[in-house]
Motif scaffolding. Structure first.
Motif, PDB file in Angstrom:
ATOM      1  N   ASP A 284       0.827  -1.204   0.000  1.00 53.87           N
ATOM      2  CA  ASP A 284       0.000   0.000   0.000  1.00 53.87           C
ATOM      3  C   ASP A 284       0.862   1.255   0.000  1.00 53.87           C
ATOM      4  OD1 ASP A 284      -2.256  -1.454  -0.083  1.00 53.87           O
ATOM      5  OD2 ASP A 284      -3.036  -0.855   1.884  1.00 53.87           O
TER       6      ASP A 284
ATOM      7  N   ARG B 172       2.130   1.717  -3.523  1.00 56.19           N
ATOM      8  CA  ARG B 172       1.042   2.165  -4.389  1.00 56.19           C
ATOM      9  C   ARG B 172       0.714   3.623  -4.097  1.00 56.19           C
ATOM     10  NH1 ARG B 172      -1.668  -2.711  -2.580  1.00 56.19           N
ATOM     11  NH2 ARG B 172      -1.196  -4.405  -4.017  1.00 56.19           N
ATOM     12  N   SER B 173       0.790   3.995  -2.819  1.00 55.85           N
ATOM     13  CA  SER B 173       0.502   5.387  -2.466  1.00 55.85           C
ATOM     14  C   SER B 173       1.531   6.321  -3.092  1.00 55.85           C
ATOM     15  CB  SER B 173       0.514   5.579  -0.951  1.00 55.85           C
ATOM     16  OG  SER B 173      -0.438   4.754  -0.344  1.00 55.85           O
TER      17      SER B 173
ATOM     18  N   ARG C  19       3.166   5.763  -5.907  1.00 58.41           N
ATOM     19  CA  ARG C  19       2.855   5.874  -7.339  1.00 58.41           C
ATOM     20  C   ARG C  19       1.611   6.733  -7.557  1.00 58.41           C
ATOM     21  NH1 ARG C  19       2.027   0.090  -8.043  1.00 58.41           N
ATOM     22  NH2 ARG C  19       1.304   0.453 -10.150  1.00 58.41           N
ATOM     23  N   ALA C  20       0.624   6.539  -6.705  1.00 54.62           N
ATOM     24  CA  ALA C  20      -0.602   7.319  -6.859  1.00 54.62           C
ATOM     25  C   ALA C  20      -0.319   8.807  -6.701  1.00 54.62           C
ATOM     26  CB  ALA C  20      -1.639   6.862  -5.829  1.00 54.62           C
TER      27      ALA C  20
ATOM     28  N   ILE D  53      -4.483   9.738   1.221  1.00 55.90           N
ATOM     29  CA  ILE D  53      -3.023   9.705   1.260  1.00 55.90           C
ATOM     30  C   ILE D  53      -2.550  11.119   1.564  1.00 55.90           C
ATOM     31  CG2 ILE D  53      -0.933   9.321  -0.084  1.00 55.90           C
ATOM     32  CD1 ILE D  53      -2.733   7.491  -1.895  1.00 55.90           C
TER      33      ILE D  53
END
Lengths: 291, 234
Positions: free
Chosen positions: A166, A169-170, A172-173, A186
């Protein structure tokens, strides 16, 4: 033919280290949207830490990554939190404020290193520094082989982090859409600060791994900032896979330059490749990797 | 459930919301309608904390959302599906859904909720490994709504879900919104598609130049002289 293979292999090995430098820079560029012009200087800091650990306590440079990585991570988080991040919130005439700040940080680090360690060239000697492995007629410098393997482990670890957790992914997000990332809960500020630390930590690992095969002086910082910049552009700005390709290409280009032209032109060859890529493939090598 | 009390909000020197008050009760579908630039999206942005109010309060259950960090608001059960979808384009559909469930209960029930989302939008299951940016507009809107649902919200705020969709898909999206309400999720909708939304919402507020000028049930507003003239062109 042996000479060619020898250069290629040596280039690949050093390219593996360049790759993690480039990935660190790419991460920072992706999330902070800035070119970190203190990247090489942070690598230099890690090299000095490694040197001090070896010089004072005789700590093996490869083991010292367990100290340099967390130490530089915390140090870079501090830089990011107190020097870079406050600039995001401020409106200013120059949107490049943060980039200028990294230039400033870089200068201060170099001059601090100079005042503490003087401009003398330093290197370290370990029991295995001069050892080589042989495959046929090709010799592989043992320290570079170890460094390459550690670089691969770090890269795989980082990709796992980015793809499967997570936190990754955060990151990248946040790089893709800060606005949406905030809506998903986030904290962009936290991720930004953390990413600068993470990118610098990879850089630090490269520093420790380079020291047994490189020499160290304060101005090695700006030199590696240029290299990191070249790798990132070769890789096509913001692509981590591209950064690996960029690192390998730069490593191979430099070694071929040193072998076939003159070892004095080592760095120049890399820069010529850089110019060629800018002119003919302005998007960098990303076009070929598609990731 | 959600009570917006006298909020004023400005972008720099330009004030865009003037003394806006409205409320959303549990289980309702409430719509904010109005022309471009009336301040509809700005209201959603202030609720989700992306824009700070200059005065006023936004109460959700017992919390004042105006003083909460924007990244914390989703944890309170309010989720904002932004205008123009704003997906994480380079991530896969599945990863986009995962991003909706980073905290608390939503994280624990992640796999279960993903299955429910795929039941609701079978198209997304077919495309789960595809990068979100490569989907069609309608599919992207489904991902955006599903990503919102992944946080197990109490209040789902949708900003122009019908934007840029073919008329057939618009009807689909509105049917889905009705379905979402049946699952007990309250919906606050922002729309320019006045006629369709007024038909199926419970209550609506009409926004003009940053002020609320009319409110009432959907049916009342559909019959309102001013609304008919200004928005429906009748």
């Amino acid at each position: 033919m042996d000479l060619f293979l020898q250069s290629l292999v040596s280039g690949l090995l050093i390219g593996g280290l360049y790759a993690i430098i480039g990935i660190g820079m790419t991460l920072i560029m992706g999330v902070l949207k800035i070119i970190n012009l203190a990247h090489g200087q942070i690598l230099m800091v890690a090299m000095y830490i490694t040197w001090v650990l070896w010089h004072t306590w005789g700590l093996d440079p490869y083991l010292s990554i367990f100290i340099t990585i967390p130490l530089v991570f915390v140090f870079a988080e501090g830089l990011s939190k107190y020097l870079l991040h406050p600039l995001i919130e401020k409106d200013s005439i120059l949107p490049e404020n943060q980039v200028l700040m990294t230039v400033g940080i870089g200068m201060v680090l170099v001059e601090l290193a100079r005042s503490i360690f003087t401009s003398d060239y330093r290197s370290i000697q370990t029991s295995y520094t001069d050892k080589s492995l042989y495959i046929g007629n090709i010799s592989l410098s043992l320290p570079l082989v170890i460094a390459f393997i550690i670089a691969i482990i770090l890269t795989v670890g980082l990709f796992y982090l980015l793809a499967k957790t997570d936190l990754g992914r955060s990151i990248r997000a946040t790089a893709q859409d800060k606005f949406s990332a905030t809506l998903m809960g986030i904290s962009a500020a936290k991720i930004t600060i953390l990413t600068y630390g993470l990118g610098s930590a990879l850089d630090a690992a490269a520093g420790s791994l380079l020291l047994p095969v490189y020499y160290l002086y304060p101005d090695v910082g700006p030199l590696f900032t240029v290299k990191a910049f070249v790798i990132t552009i070769l890789g096509g700005l913001g692509s981590t896979v591209g950064a690996i390709a960029g690192g390998l290409v730069l490593g191979i280009a430099e070694t071929f330059g040193a072998t076939y032209i003159s070892s004095g032109y080592r760095d120049a060859t890399g820069l010529v490749i850089f110019l060629i890529v800018l002119v003919f493939f302005p998007g960098g090598l990303k076009r070929f990797t598609k990731v | 459930m959600l009570k917006v009390e006298n909020i004023n909000m400005s972008y720099g020197d330009l004030q865009v919301l003037w003394d806006v008050s409205f409320e959303v009760n549990e289980g309702e579908i409430v719509v904010l309608v109005g022309a471009n630039g009336a301040g509809k999206s700005s209201i959603l942005k202030t609720i989700s904390g992306l824009q700070k109010v200059s005065s006023g309060k936004i109460k959700f259950d017992n919390d004042d959302l105006t003083i909460i960090d924007p990244a914390e608001i989703i944890k309170k059960g309010v989720v904002h599906v932004p205008e123009a979808r704003r997906l994480f384009n380079e991530m896969t559909v599945e990863e986009n859904l995962i991003m909706g469930s980073l905290h608390g209960e939503a994280k624990e029930k992640r796999n279960e909720t993903i299955k429910k989302c795929y039941d609701l939008f079978p198209r997304l299951k077919e495309r789960q490994k595809q990068a979100a940016g490569t989907l069609s507009g309608g599919e992207q809107q489904m991902v955006a709504v599903a990503r919102g649902l992944m946080s197990l919200p109490k209040l789902l705020m949708l900003d122009e879900p019908s934007l840029g969709l073919a008329p057939v898909l618009v009807q689909d999206i509105f049917d889905i919104i009705k379905g979402i309400r049946q699952q007990g999720i309250t919906v606050l909708l922002v729309e320019q598609n006045v006629q369709t939304t007024l038909k199926f919402c419970d209550r609506a507020y009409v926004l003009e130049n940053g002020k609320i000028t009319l409110e009432g049930t959907g049916k009342d507003l559909l019959n309102n002289e001013h609304v008919r003239e200004a928005y429906l062109g009748i």
